[in-house]
Design an enzyme around this catalytic site. Structure first.
Site, short mmCIF file in Angstrom:
data_model
loop_
_atom_site.label_atom_id
_atom_site.label_comp_id
_atom_site.label_asym_id
_atom_site.label_seq_id
_atom_site.Cartn_x
_atom_site.Cartn_y
_atom_site.Cartn_z
N LYS A 1 -12.90 -9.63 8.64
CA LYS A 1 -13.65 -8.45 9.29
C LYS A 1 -15.14 -9.04 8.92
CE LYS A 1 -10.58 -4.86 8.03
NZ LYS A 1 -9.98 -3.85 7.24
N GLY B 1 -6.07 -5.35 1.87
CA GLY B 1 -4.56 -5.06 2.18
C GLY B 1 -3.97 -6.56 2.59
N GLY C 1 -12.61 -3.97 1.44
CA GLY C 1 -14.06 -3.59 1.71
C GLY C 1 -14.29 -2.57 0.70
N ARG D 1 0.96 -1.21 0.00
CA ARG D 1 -0.04 0.01 0.08
C ARG D 1 0.76 1.34 0.02
NH1 ARG D 1 -4.99 -2.00 3.98
NH2 ARG D 1 -6.35 -2.31 2.00
N1 LIG Z 1 -10.29 -18.61 10.42
C1 LIG Z 1 -9.61 -17.50 10.73
N2 LIG Z 1 -9.64 -16.80 12.00
C2 LIG Z 1 -9.41 -15.81 12.50
N3 LIG Z 1 -8.71 -14.89 11.41
C3 LIG Z 1 -8.70 -15.29 10.29
C4 LIG Z 1 -9.07 -16.42 9.78
N4 LIG Z 1 -8.80 -16.47 8.43
C5 LIG Z 1 -8.21 -15.43 8.07
N5 LIG Z 1 -8.03 -14.74 9.21
C6 LIG Z 1 -7.47 -13.40 9.22
O1 LIG Z 1 -8.08 -12.48 8.49
C7 LIG Z 1 -7.18 -11.30 8.24
C8 LIG Z 1 -7.43 -10.64 7.11
O2 LIG Z 1 -8.94 -10.20 7.16
P1 LIG Z 1 -9.25 -9.06 6.23
O3 LIG Z 1 -8.85 -7.62 7.00
O4 LIG Z 1 -10.99 -9.23 6.20
O5 LIG Z 1 -9.00 -9.31 4.73
P2 LIG Z 1 -8.44 -7.92 3.52
O6 LIG Z 1 -7.36 -6.93 4.45
O7 LIG Z 1 -7.70 -8.63 2.46
O8 LIG Z 1 -9.71 -7.31 3.15
C9 LIG Z 1 -5.70 -12.06 8.26
O9 LIG Z 1 -4.79 -11.21 8.97
C10 LIG Z 1 -6.01 -13.18 8.57
O10 LIG Z 1 -5.27 -13.88 9.60
O1 LIG Z 2 -7.60 -2.32 5.36
C1 LIG Z 2 -8.39 -1.72 4.87
O2 LIG Z 2 -9.56 -2.34 4.38
P1 LIG Z 2 -9.50 -3.87 3.85
O3 LIG Z 2 -8.97 -4.84 4.86
O4 LIG Z 2 -11.00 -4.11 3.46
O5 LIG Z 2 -8.66 -3.78 2.44
C2 LIG Z 2 -8.38 -0.32 4.82
O6 LIG Z 2 -7.32 0.39 5.11
C3 LIG Z 2 -9.66 0.40 5.60
O7 LIG Z 2 -9.59 -0.04 6.84
P2 LIG Z 2 -10.96 -0.29 7.98
O8 LIG Z 2 -11.45 -1.35 7.25
O9 LIG Z 2 -10.25 -0.39 9.36
O10 LIG Z 2 -11.50 0.92 7.70
#
Ligand SMILES: Nc1ncnc2c1ncn2[C@@H]1O[C@H](COP(=O)(O)OP(=O)(O)O)[C@@H](O)[C@H]1O
Ligand SMILES: O=C(OP(=O)(O)O)[C@H](O)COP(=O)(O)O
Length: 408
Positions: free
Chosen positions: A214, A364, A388, A40
């Site tokens: 999330k 991310g 997101g 990023r």
């Molecule tokens: N079964 C699980 N239990 C807890 N955490 C998890 C699990 N599977 C994935 N994760 C965690 O989810 C995190 C990423 O989630 P998220 O922020 O939603 O993805 P992104 O940033 O790609 O949008 C990673 O740090 C990973 O360790």
């Molecule tokens: O990591 C982010 O989003 P993403 O995990 O959905 O890619 C952005 O920096 C937004 O962060 P936020 O979901 O805590 O508002």
């Protein structure tokens, strides 16, 4: 929507420009943390370099993690400032606060072509407040760091990963200064348009893969995406709320208890569109040294937690992806940061690269996972910096950070 080209055309030398970047990167867990994936930061460089080379005095604001409106050492942007300076090959000044005296003095003292990074904008409760007046007040303080419109101040939003947040530094501040869309936001939107049919019909089968942690953010997305996709593969932390809704024991896994009924309804309404894992990797604790076990989803021990999808699930997901012509993937399939729980994410990532047509990875952590697992980034059609944000765009939602840029 005015773009950075427009701003640079009118001239920025001597002007203070506030740039909102998404510098929310993973950090190592050491006493002196370092950036473990700088994707990023790299994606944010072009806009910063263009402004600096044009003589602007650049003030960057960004968030890291989800602190609760107060400073917390582990969420400091200091390690990001260090990495940014390395990548830019020029000094980065770092303000220990966001809109306090230190930040104001440093912003006032900037010379042409110099850059100041402000401390984590979420250390201030005004950033994420649900109260419009509180957010507006904080946004006013941010805008004042530029001297305001009368003094040449301008705002550039380049934080694609945060455009779905109606936060002060993404939304409210744009109303207070001449505002411009950064190159990253522009380019990300152009790719995503190809997934919504705005630029012609999406090629089918259209498969979306969702995982990550999330959970509550993404359950709402699933509902909106279901009518648009042919298959939705669910892994990562969010699959356990679905499995629970089918009556399975999920032990200590990530669970959104108040969403179990919603998951049951979504499964009932979706026919065979939603595909859940059939096996999972479990362990007694969140640790790389814990003894791991692969079990069918019907046999999860009550005292363990699911930290990855199992090999049968990877194979089933891969079969669906093999037939896909358009793929969007957000969210790791497991805790890929720990080696025993990385296989699911690696297997699915490889299957995504094997799909025909347009493949987009968003988020991310998903992008970081691709790089950490040694998968060639060029095998994907596009790696988006926003998870997101991409999902909400694909849902057809208005992104506050983009909508506000279109206002005059
Ligand atoms: N079964 C699980 N239990 C807890 N955490 C998890 C699990 N599977 C994935 N994760 C965690 O989810 C995190 C990423 O989630 P998220 O922020 O939603 O993805 P992104 O940033 O790609 O949008 C990673 O740090 C990973 O360790
Ligand atoms: O990591 C982010 O989003 P993403 O995990 O959905 O890619 C952005 O920096 C937004 O962060 P936020 O979901 O805590 O508002």
């Amino acid at each position: 929507m005015r773009t950075l080209d427009d701003l640079i055309k009118v001239g920025v030398r001597g002007r203070r420009v506030l740039v909102r970047s998404d510098l929310n990167v993973p950090l190592s867990k050491h006493d002196t943390p370092t950036v473990t994936d700088d994707g990023r930061i790299r994606a944010s460089l072009p806009v910063l370099v263009r402004l600096l080379e044009a003589g602007a005095r650049v003030i960057v604001t960004a968030h890291l993690g989800r602190p609760k409106g107060a400073p917390e050492d582990k969420y400091s942007l200091r390690p990001v400032a260090d990495r940014l300076a390395q990548l830019l090959g020029r000094p980065v000044q770092f303000a220990l606060d966001t809109v306090g005296e230190s930040a104001r003095l440093m912003a006032d003292g900037l010379s042409d072509g110099e850059l100041l990074l402000l401390e984590n904008v979420r250390f201030n409760p005004g950033e994420t407040s649900k109260n419009d007046a509180e957010r507006a007040e904080f946004a006013t303080a941010l805008a004042l760091l530029t001297g305001g419109e009368e003094d040449g101040g301008a705002y550039v939003d380049d934080a694609f990963g945060a455009v779905h947040r109606a936060h002060a530094s993404v939304y409210d501040v744009a109303k207070l200064l001449p505002h411009y869309c950064g190159d990253l936001v522009r380019d990300e939107l152009a790719v995503l348009q190809r997934l919504t049919g705005e630029a012609g019909d999406v090629e089918r089968p259209y498969v979306v893969v969702l995982g990550g942690s999330k959970v509550s953010d993404k359950l709402a997305v699933i509902e909106a995406l279901l009518p648009k996709v042919d298959r939705l593969l669910v892994g990562g932390g969010m699959c356990f709320t679905f499995l629970k809704s089918q009556g399975y024991e999920v032990g200590k896994s990530l669970l959104e208890a108040d969403q179990v009924d919603t998951c049951a309804r979504l499964l009932a309404e979706s026919g065979d569109k939603i595909v859940l894992p059939s096996d999972v990797v479990v362990a007694p604790e969140f640790s790389a040294d814990a003894p791991v076990l692969t079990v069918p989803v019907s046999q999860m021990p009550a005292d363990q937690l699911g930290l990855d999808i199992g090999p049968d699930s990877v194979a089933a997901f891969a079969r669906v992806l093999h037939e896909a012509t358009t793929v969007f993937w957000n969210g790791p399939m497991g805790v890929f940061e720990l080696a025993p729980f990385a296989a699911g994410t690696k297997g699915v990532a490889e299957a995504v690269t094997g799909a025909r047509g347009l493949t987009v990875v968003g988020g991310g952590d998903s992008a970081a996972a691709v790089r950490a697992l040694g998968i060639d980034e060029n095998l994907f059609g596009h790696i988006s910096t926003g998870g997101g944000a991409s999902l909400e765009y694909l849902e057809g939602k208005t992104l506050p950070g983009v909508a506000v840029l279109s206002e005059s």
